[in-house]
Structure formats: structure tokens, C-alpha cells
Design a protein around this motif. Structure first.
Motif, PDB file in Angstrom:
ATOM      1  N   GLU A  30       0.814  -1.223   0.000  1.00 17.99           N
ATOM      2  CA  GLU A  30       0.000   0.000   0.000  1.00 17.99           C
ATOM      3  C   GLU A  30       0.846   1.272   0.000  1.00 17.99           C
ATOM      4  O   GLU A  30       0.361   2.329  -0.340  1.00 17.99           O
ATOM      5  CB  GLU A  30      -0.954  -0.015   1.190  1.00 17.99           C
ATOM      6  N   PHE A  31       2.107   1.159   0.427  1.00 17.49           N
ATOM      7  CA  PHE A  31       2.968   2.351   0.449  1.00 17.49           C
ATOM      8  C   PHE A  31       4.128   2.212  -0.533  1.00 17.49           C
ATOM      9  O   PHE A  31       5.053   3.014  -0.531  1.00 17.49           O
ATOM     10  CB  PHE A  31       3.479   2.609   1.874  1.00 17.49           C
ATOM     11  N   ASP A  32       4.064   1.134  -1.307  1.00 16.74           N
ATOM     12  CA  ASP A  32       5.015   0.925  -2.390  1.00 16.74           C
ATOM     13  C   ASP A  32       6.479   0.945  -1.940  1.00 16.74           C
ATOM     14  O   ASP A  32       7.354   1.457  -2.639  1.00 16.74           O
ATOM     15  CB  ASP A  32       4.779   1.973  -3.485  1.00 16.74           C
ATOM     16  N   LYS A  33       6.733   0.384  -0.781  1.00 11.82           N
ATOM     17  CA  LYS A  33       8.116   0.282  -0.299  1.00 11.82           C
ATOM     18  C   LYS A  33       8.641  -1.112  -0.608  1.00 11.82           C
ATOM     19  O   LYS A  33       7.888  -2.089  -0.601  1.00 11.82           O
ATOM     20  CB  LYS A  33       8.173   0.519   1.220  1.00 11.82           C
ATOM     21  N   LYS A  34       9.940  -1.176  -0.849  1.00  8.69           N
ATOM     22  CA  LYS A  34      10.564  -2.482  -1.055  1.00  8.69           C
ATOM     23  C   LYS A  34      10.943  -3.014   0.333  1.00  8.69           C
ATOM     24  O   LYS A  34      11.737  -2.392   1.052  1.00  8.69           O
ATOM     25  CB  LYS A  34      11.801  -2.319  -1.948  1.00  8.69           C
ATOM     26  N   VAL A  35      10.340  -4.136   0.700  1.00  9.35           N
ATOM     27  CA  VAL A  35      10.442  -4.605   2.089  1.00  9.35           C
ATOM     28  C   VAL A  35      11.044  -6.002   2.161  1.00  9.35           C
ATOM     29  O   VAL A  35      10.681  -6.896   1.395  1.00  9.35           O
ATOM     30  CB  VAL A  35       9.022  -4.634   2.737  1.00  9.35           C
ATOM     31  N   LEU A  36      11.967  -6.165   3.102  1.00  7.48           N
ATOM     32  CA  LEU A  36      12.527  -7.496   3.378  1.00  7.48           C
ATOM     33  C   LEU A  36      12.173  -7.881   4.811  1.00  7.48           C
ATOM     34  O   LEU A  36      12.418  -7.118   5.742  1.00  7.48           O
ATOM     35  CB  LEU A  36      14.057  -7.478   3.221  1.00  7.48           C
ATOM     36  N   LEU A  37      11.577  -9.070   4.961  1.00  8.04           N
ATOM     37  CA  LEU A  37      11.275  -9.593   6.300  1.00  8.04           C
ATOM     38  C   LEU A  37      12.302 -10.666   6.624  1.00  8.04           C
ATOM     39  O   LEU A  37      12.528 -11.575   5.826  1.00  8.04           O
ATOM     40  CB  LEU A  37       9.878 -10.227   6.331  1.00  8.04           C
ATOM     41  N   VAL A  38      12.919 -10.562   7.796  1.00 11.54           N
ATOM     42  CA  VAL A  38      13.962 -11.522   8.167  1.00 11.54           C
ATOM     43  C   VAL A  38      13.546 -12.270   9.430  1.00 11.54           C
ATOM     44  O   VAL A  38      13.224 -11.642  10.446  1.00 11.54           O
ATOM     45  CB  VAL A  38      15.309 -10.794   8.425  1.00 11.54           C
ATOM     46  N   GLY A 232       7.391   8.382   7.559  1.00  8.64           N
ATOM     47  CA  GLY A 232       7.261   9.851   7.539  1.00  8.64           C
ATOM     48  C   GLY A 232       6.326  10.357   6.465  1.00  8.64           C
ATOM     49  O   GLY A 232       6.556  11.416   5.889  1.00  8.64           O
ATOM     50  N   LYS A 233       5.251   9.596   6.204  1.00 11.07           N
ATOM     51  CA  LYS A 233       4.313   9.999   5.148  1.00 11.07           C
ATOM     52  C   LYS A 233       3.241  10.911   5.743  1.00 11.07           C
ATOM     53  O   LYS A 233       2.201  10.458   6.244  1.00 11.07           O
ATOM     54  CB  LYS A 233       3.687   8.742   4.511  1.00 11.07           C
ATOM     55  N   LYS A 234       3.518  12.216   5.656  1.00 10.02           N
ATOM     56  CA  LYS A 234       2.684  13.178   6.371  1.00 10.02           C
ATOM     57  C   LYS A 234       1.281  13.320   5.779  1.00 10.02           C
ATOM     58  O   LYS A 234       0.361  13.721   6.465  1.00 10.02           O
ATOM     59  CB  LYS A 234       3.380  14.556   6.366  1.00 10.02           C
ATOM     60  N   ASP A 235       1.128  12.993   4.491  1.00  8.52           N
ATOM     61  CA  ASP A 235      -0.198  13.182   3.891  1.00  8.52           C
ATOM     62  C   ASP A 235      -1.112  11.967   4.072  1.00  8.52           C
ATOM     63  O   ASP A 235      -2.218  11.922   3.542  1.00  8.52           O
ATOM     64  CB  ASP A 235      -0.060  13.536   2.403  1.00  8.52           C
ATOM     65  N   HIS A 236      -0.661  10.990   4.854  1.00  8.92           N
ATOM     66  CA  HIS A 236      -1.510   9.822   5.076  1.00  8.92           C
ATOM     67  C   HIS A 236      -2.702  10.189   5.956  1.00  8.92           C
ATOM     68  O   HIS A 236      -2.556  10.860   6.960  1.00  8.92           O
ATOM     69  CB  HIS A 236      -0.713   8.701   5.754  1.00  8.92           C
ATOM     70  N   LYS A 237      -3.900   9.744   5.547  1.00  6.96           N
ATOM     71  CA  LYS A 237      -5.104  10.008   6.346  1.00  6.96           C
ATOM     72  C   LYS A 237      -5.804   8.689   6.660  1.00  6.96           C
ATOM     73  O   LYS A 237      -5.955   7.846   5.775  1.00  6.96           O
ATOM     74  CB  LYS A 237      -6.078  10.897   5.543  1.00  6.96           C
ATOM     75  N   ASP A 238      -6.214   8.566   7.907  1.00  2.00           N
ATOM     76  CA  ASP A 238      -7.028   7.420   8.305  1.00  2.00           C
ATOM     77  C   ASP A 238      -8.459   7.752   7.884  1.00  2.00           C
ATOM     78  O   ASP A 238      -9.061   8.690   8.398  1.00  2.00           O
ATOM     79  CB  ASP A 238      -6.922   7.257   9.825  1.00  2.00           C
ATOM     80  N   ASN A 239      -8.996   7.002   6.926  1.00  3.65           N
ATOM     81  CA  ASN A 239     -10.271   7.395   6.344  1.00  3.65           C
ATOM     82  C   ASN A 239     -11.506   6.772   6.982  1.00  3.65           C
ATOM     83  O   ASN A 239     -12.600   6.869   6.445  1.00  3.65           O
ATOM     84  CB  ASN A 239     -10.268   7.094   4.841  1.00  3.65           C
ATOM     85  N   ASN A 259       1.514  10.625  19.423  1.00  6.99           N
ATOM     86  CA  ASN A 259       2.863  10.018  19.422  1.00  6.99           C
ATOM     87  C   ASN A 259       3.336   9.744  17.999  1.00  6.99           C
ATOM     88  O   ASN A 259       4.486  10.007  17.642  1.00  6.99           O
ATOM     89  CB  ASN A 259       2.859   8.692  20.189  1.00  6.99           C
ATOM     90  N   ARG A 260       2.414   9.231  17.198  1.00  5.11           N
ATOM     91  CA  ARG A 260       2.790   8.907  15.806  1.00  5.11           C
ATOM     92  C   ARG A 260       3.152  10.171  15.037  1.00  5.11           C
ATOM     93  O   ARG A 260       4.091  10.169  14.248  1.00  5.11           O
ATOM     94  CB  ARG A 260       1.624   8.205  15.087  1.00  5.11           C
ATOM     95  N   LEU A 261       2.396  11.230  15.285  1.00  4.20           N
ATOM     96  CA  LEU A 261       2.679  12.484  14.564  1.00  4.20           C
ATOM     97  C   LEU A 261       4.096  12.969  14.848  1.00  4.20           C
ATOM     98  O   LEU A 261       4.788  13.451  13.949  1.00  4.20           O
ATOM     99  CB  LEU A 261       1.655  13.558  14.950  1.00  4.20           C
ATOM    100  N   GLN A 262       4.527  12.796  16.109  1.00  3.49           N
ATOM    101  CA  GLN A 262       5.892  13.227  16.451  1.00  3.49           C
ATOM    102  C   GLN A 262       6.929  12.409  15.690  1.00  3.49           C
ATOM    103  O   GLN A 262       7.866  12.945  15.098  1.00  3.49           O
ATOM    104  CB  GLN A 262       6.128  13.087  17.955  1.00  3.49           C
ATOM    105  N   VAL A 263       6.737  11.086  15.700  1.00  3.06           N
ATOM    106  CA  VAL A 263       7.689  10.208  14.999  1.00  3.06           C
ATOM    107  C   VAL A 263       7.624  10.465  13.491  1.00  3.06           C
ATOM    108  O   VAL A 263       8.641  10.535  12.801  1.00  3.06           O
ATOM    109  CB  VAL A 263       7.393   8.719  15.315  1.00  3.06           C
ATOM    110  N   MET A 264       6.406  10.655  12.988  1.00  4.53           N
ATOM    111  CA  MET A 264       6.235  10.891  11.558  1.00  4.53           C
ATOM    112  C   MET A 264       6.961  12.173  11.129  1.00  4.53           C
ATOM    113  O   MET A 264       7.647  12.198  10.108  1.00  4.53           O
ATOM    114  CB  MET A 264       4.736  11.031  11.251  1.00  4.53           C
ATOM    115  N   TYR A 265       6.827  13.186  11.954  1.00  2.08           N
ATOM    116  CA  TYR A 265       7.477  14.463  11.645  1.00  2.08           C
ATOM    117  C   TYR A 265       8.997  14.284  11.585  1.00  2.08           C
ATOM    118  O   TYR A 265       9.650  14.733  10.634  1.00  2.08           O
ATOM    119  CB  TYR A 265       7.090  15.506  12.699  1.00  2.08           C
ATOM    120  N   GLU A 266       9.547  13.573  12.572  1.00  8.27           N
ATOM    121  CA  GLU A 266      11.000  13.306  12.586  1.00  8.27           C
ATOM    122  C   GLU A 266      11.407  12.541  11.325  1.00  8.27           C
ATOM    123  O   GLU A 266      12.385  12.869  10.656  1.00  8.27           O
ATOM    124  CB  GLU A 266      11.382  12.455  13.817  1.00  8.27           C
ATOM    125  N   ASN A 267      10.622  11.496  11.002  1.00  9.80           N
ATOM    126  CA  ASN A 267      10.968  10.662   9.848  1.00  9.80           C
ATOM    127  C   ASN A 267      10.812  11.391   8.525  1.00  9.80           C
ATOM    128  O   ASN A 267      11.513  11.096   7.555  1.00  9.80           O
ATOM    129  CB  ASN A 267      10.123   9.380   9.843  1.00  9.80           C
TER     130      ASN A 267
END
Ligand SMILES: Nc1ncnc2c1ncn2[C@@H]1O[C@H](COP(=O)(O)OP(=O)(O)O)[C@@H](O)[C@H]1O
Ligand SMILES: [Mg+2]
Length: 270
Positions: A30-38, A232-239, A259-267
């Protein structure tokens, strides 16, 4: 480039593997990131099983015993969602080895999520050393909280930053510990509150991730909110309707969202 997030807890059954898989799937699909799970749960690996990978030919075990290259033990579940399964390691592993081996591969991914072992030895240390940041999974009861406090203390000793806690299997019952209780005891922010949801077990029985199995469940929205915060995707909205109303009237913003907004802003600045 290649941020590595360790998902830890010094307790089995709290939801480390489930969080690794479902957060990873949302980030990838959904966020189009390349992800590796280990799967770094050396003595009881099971991340692969959650995705129907029953008897992989080679595993992280082979990499750590220097019998295979990291790139040869990566399985492609989806275009963006790759997984390194584990197999039983019965002897001690140098806890620095995972970081060393990951170094050669992590920059091919946007995010590497490490599913850790609850064992308080070189297994959890491997994750703590390899990760740039940690998320601690906990649940709202005293025994789990006491193990969470130990995990937080250990991570601080190892100087691996804890981004926050994930409060899992929440039933909203009076007897449960509250967000305030847990944050105060651990001095760590809660970034997500995930409901206890029977659909999670249904998804597991079909070897699917929850966003694939039941995309409209509340828990999937919570994984999305957490994913957006981590990247850090600031334009994400919980719909969800209730969240839209709350935003409209600008009231009762839940603490975990703050709390998430703070981390999101940093990221978002990275
Ligand atoms: N939010 C949830 N709601 C319902 N069941 C859950 C939830 N999170 C995890 N589970 C279930 O709890 C069990 C243990 O989860 P798991 O991720 O394997 O824990 P751990 O990796 O910490 O040992 C699994 O059967 C999983 O499907
Ligand atoms: Mg597990």
C-alpha cells in the motif's frame, strides 16, 4: 536507504511475527516500499510458515553458518515483499553476525523488518545489534508489561533506539492496563493500539496477511497508520468515518496518534 527495524519482545505469543508480517505487507503493497522480512527467531523460526513457506531449501541458518549468501536465501512473496526464512539453529551464534551479513543486502530495500526471538540471549541481541531502531510489542497485562520493561532496559543498554511500543491484542476491557499505565511504567510512547481480532487467526489459517484477507478491519487501518508514521508519510489520512469526524471537530485525538505524529514528523525530515 535501507532502514532496519527490529520487532522485539522478551515473551512469546505477543505478536512479534504477526506484526512483522502485517506491517511489512502494508508497507510493501500500500505504500510501495521495497520490504525485506527476516526471521531472526533462531531457535523457533516460523515467519515463513505464516506465508505458506513450509520447507525452504536454504535459510538464514545457512547464511549465519557461512554456507550461503544472503541473496540466495531471499524468497519473493510479492514484487515488493521479500522474506528470509529461518531454520533451527541449535548452537550459539555470534550476535554481530546478523548485522554484518545484512550490511551487504539492506540497501537494496527501503525497509528491513527483523522478527526476533524472545530468548534473552544472543538471539535477541542479534536483532538489537542489527537494527537501526526497535519496536517493542506488548499487550495490556502485567506479566507482559514486566517483560516489556526488561526489553526497554536492555535496548537502552545496547544503545539501540526504541521508536515506540506496539500494544497488541487489546480488547478494551476494564481489567486491561491502559495506555497511560504502560507509557508511564516504560517511559516509552505507544505508537499503535491493535485490537485482538479473530480475523487474524482466520488469516493465519489461510497463510495470508490481514490486509489481503480482511482489508476493512480496524487492525488493518492501524497497521497503515503505523506504516505511514515509520516512513514519515505526512499526507496519510485514516479514512474511517469516526476518525474523519474527530479530525473535523479537532477533538479527542488519541494519544497514540499524537505520538505517531511526532515520529512521523522526525521521519519526514530524513
Ligand atoms: N491482534 C491480534 N488479534 C488476534 N490474534 C493475534 C493478534 N496478534 C497476534 N495474534 C495471534 O497470536 C498468536 C501469536 O502471535 P505471534 O505473532 O506468533 O507471536 P510471537 O511472534 O510474539 O511469538 C498467533 O496465533 C497470532 O495469529
Ligand atoms: Mg514469533
Amino acid at each position: 536507504m535501507g532502514q532496519t527495524i527490529g520487532i522485539i519482545a522478551i515473551k512469546g505469543g505477543v505478536g512479534k511475527t504477526t506484526t512483522t508480517l502485517n506491517l511489512g505487507a502494508v508497507l510493501a503493497n500500500e505504500f510501495d516500499k521495497k520490504v525485506l522480512l527476516v526471521d531472526a527467531n533462531f531457535s523457533a523460526p516460523n515467519l515463513g510458515l505464516h506465508l505458506g513457506l513450509v520447507e525452504p531449501e536454504s535459510t538464514l541458518h545457512d547464511v549465519l553458518l557461512k554456507r550461503a549468501d544472503f541473496k540466495d536465501v531471499i524468497y519473493e512473496y510479492d514484487k515488493n515483499l521479500h522474506i528470509v526464512p529461518g531454520s533451527l539453529i541449535s548452537r550459539k551464534v555470534n550476535p554481530h553476525l546478523l548485522k554484518e551479513k545484512l550490511a551487504g543486502i539492506k540497501d537494496r530495500y527501503d525497509i528491513v523488518l527483523i522478527d526476533s526471538s524472545p530468548a534473552l540471549n544472543e538471539e535477541i541481541l542479534s536483532t538489537m545489534i542489527a537494527a537501526d531502531q526497535l519496536l517493542v510489542v506488548t499487550s495490556p497485562d502485567y506479566p507482559t508489561l514486566s517483560t516489556t520493561l526488561r526489553a526497554v532496559k536492555l535496548a537502552k543498554q545496547k544503545n539501540t533506539p526504541i521508536t515506540g511500543l506496539i500494544l497488541n491484542k487489546v480488547r478494551n476491557k476494564k481489567f486491561e492496563l491502559t495506555l497511560e499505565d504502560i507509557e508511564e511504567a516504560s517511559d516509552t510512547p505507544i505508537l499503535a493500539i491493535l485490537p485482538d481480532d479473530i480475523k487474524m487467526l482466520e488469516a493465519l489459517s489461510q497463510t495470508k496477511h490481514i490486509a489481503e484477507h480482511a482489508p476493512k478491519r480496524n487492525i488493518v487501518y492501524e497497521y497503515r497508520n503505523l506504516a505511514a508514521c515509520l516512513i514519515g508519510k505526512k499526507d496519510h489520512k485514516d479514512n474511517r468515518f469516526k476518525r474523519r469526524l474527530k479530525r473535523f471537530f479537532k477533538k479527542n485525538i488519541p494519544k497514540e496518534e499524537v505520538n505517531r505524529l511526532q515520529v512521523m514528523y522526525e521521519n519526514s525530515k530524513k
